[in-house]
Design a protein around this motif. Sequence first.
Motif, PDB file in Angstrom:
ATOM      1  N   VAL A 194       0.642  -1.248  -0.055  1.00 26.98           N
ATOM      2  CA  VAL A 194      -0.198  -0.029   0.080  1.00 26.98           C
ATOM      3  C   VAL A 194       0.870   1.077  -0.109  1.00 26.98           C
ATOM      4  N   MET A 210      -1.784   7.795   2.814  1.00 27.92           N
ATOM      5  CA  MET A 210      -2.241   6.900   1.853  1.00 27.92           C
ATOM      6  C   MET A 210      -3.562   7.465   1.559  1.00 27.92           C
ATOM      7  N   LEU A 267      -8.119  -0.430  -0.161  1.00 27.81           N
ATOM      8  CA  LEU A 267      -7.605  -0.589   1.451  1.00 27.81           C
ATOM      9  C   LEU A 267      -8.587  -1.253   2.304  1.00 27.81           C
ATOM     10  N   SER A 282      -9.227  -5.258   5.546  1.00 22.35           N
ATOM     11  CA  SER A 282      -8.023  -5.443   6.256  1.00 22.35           C
ATOM     12  C   SER A 282      -8.228  -5.287   7.649  1.00 22.35           C
ATOM     13  N   LEU A 291      -4.531   0.036   8.295  1.00 21.68           N
ATOM     14  CA  LEU A 291      -5.355   0.012   7.069  1.00 21.68           C
ATOM     15  C   LEU A 291      -6.375   0.522   7.189  1.00 21.68           C
ATOM     16  N   GLU A 314      -8.224   3.438   5.270  1.00 22.97           N
ATOM     17  CA  GLU A 314      -9.377   3.382   4.455  1.00 22.97           C
ATOM     18  C   GLU A 314     -10.345   4.483   4.604  1.00 22.97           C
TER      19      GLU A 314
END
Length: 351
Positions: A167, A215, A253, A256, A261, A265
């Motif tokens: 990621v 992210m 994402l 998980s 994560l 997300e």
Amino acid sequence: MSSGVLVVDDEPAARSVAGRILQAHYEVQFAADTSEARSKLMGGPVDLMLCDIHLPGESGMELIQSLLSREEDDLAVVMVTGEDNPKLADRAFELGAYGYLVKPYRRGDLLITVSNALCRRQLEQQSRAYQRELQQDVIMKSLETERVRQQLRCSEESLERSRLETVHKLSLAVEMRDQVTGHHLSRMGAYCEEIARRMHLPNEICNLISLAGQMHDIGKIAVADHILLKPGPLTDEERVQVETHAEIGKQILQGSESPLLQLAESIAWTHHEKVDGSGYPRGLLGEEIPIEGRIAAVADVFDALTRDRPYREAMPLAEATALMGEGRGAHFDPYVLDTFTAAMPLQAASA
């Protein structure tokens, strides 16, 4: 021994491009349709299949659905398409694909995606092997059983690290594609963490949000270069394409068990929501937006305003904060914005 890669594409030029990139690193075979692909899969070791979605007869999606539905099949699959369609990407990941590339892709994007998919496949094989070993040895002495459990835990931890690394590499790939961002990801993470700590959020959230915030734009990996790198204003159609990155980021994402994560997300999905309900992708209102999304919204806009862009120079700090102040209670959560503004001297020094 090099890993075996099967390139499935009905376009000779597409097979040739993939072959030139991959043959220096892997044993590469080619197939022009699903029938030939099945024959190649039966005829020799194939670790990863790079498969076009649109094929004559049976589609690439139908092929991977039939292959990946068998529990014993540990083939890694990366889907490729010339159609930039978030729904197709969503469906590919649901079926078990490890990656999704839009043609024409860059050499680095293909190599990173294939490498990460093969690494994940290897770790999942190890994890399944340890699980089978554990099931078969339930009658072992407690000491031996604990040894196997420790091996399983180590394998699962390695798999989790691999997922996080994948990621993060995807996030960096987005940053390298979007040449105007510079060190946007690291600054974004630092701003999010600073706000969270000044808001006295739980220490666990503060420790995670720095990396999770980096992210936030991972879904841009699916946005075409001619849109992502466009130096001027976007058309309405292009803006709609860019706005899909929030949903795509969520899809990449999701699922998980990792707290990191899960937080990433949420940020990817909600950092473009506005407290007055006029944001996207869902038009959430006020506290319907999770606090991490409200924090990321402030951090993202501040960094965008205070950095040079091809079509404008960076705003001075005072001008940027004044402009953001106009969005207080509309775009931004007032408490989050006030907390960030109060920290501005520190932020300016560290930027």
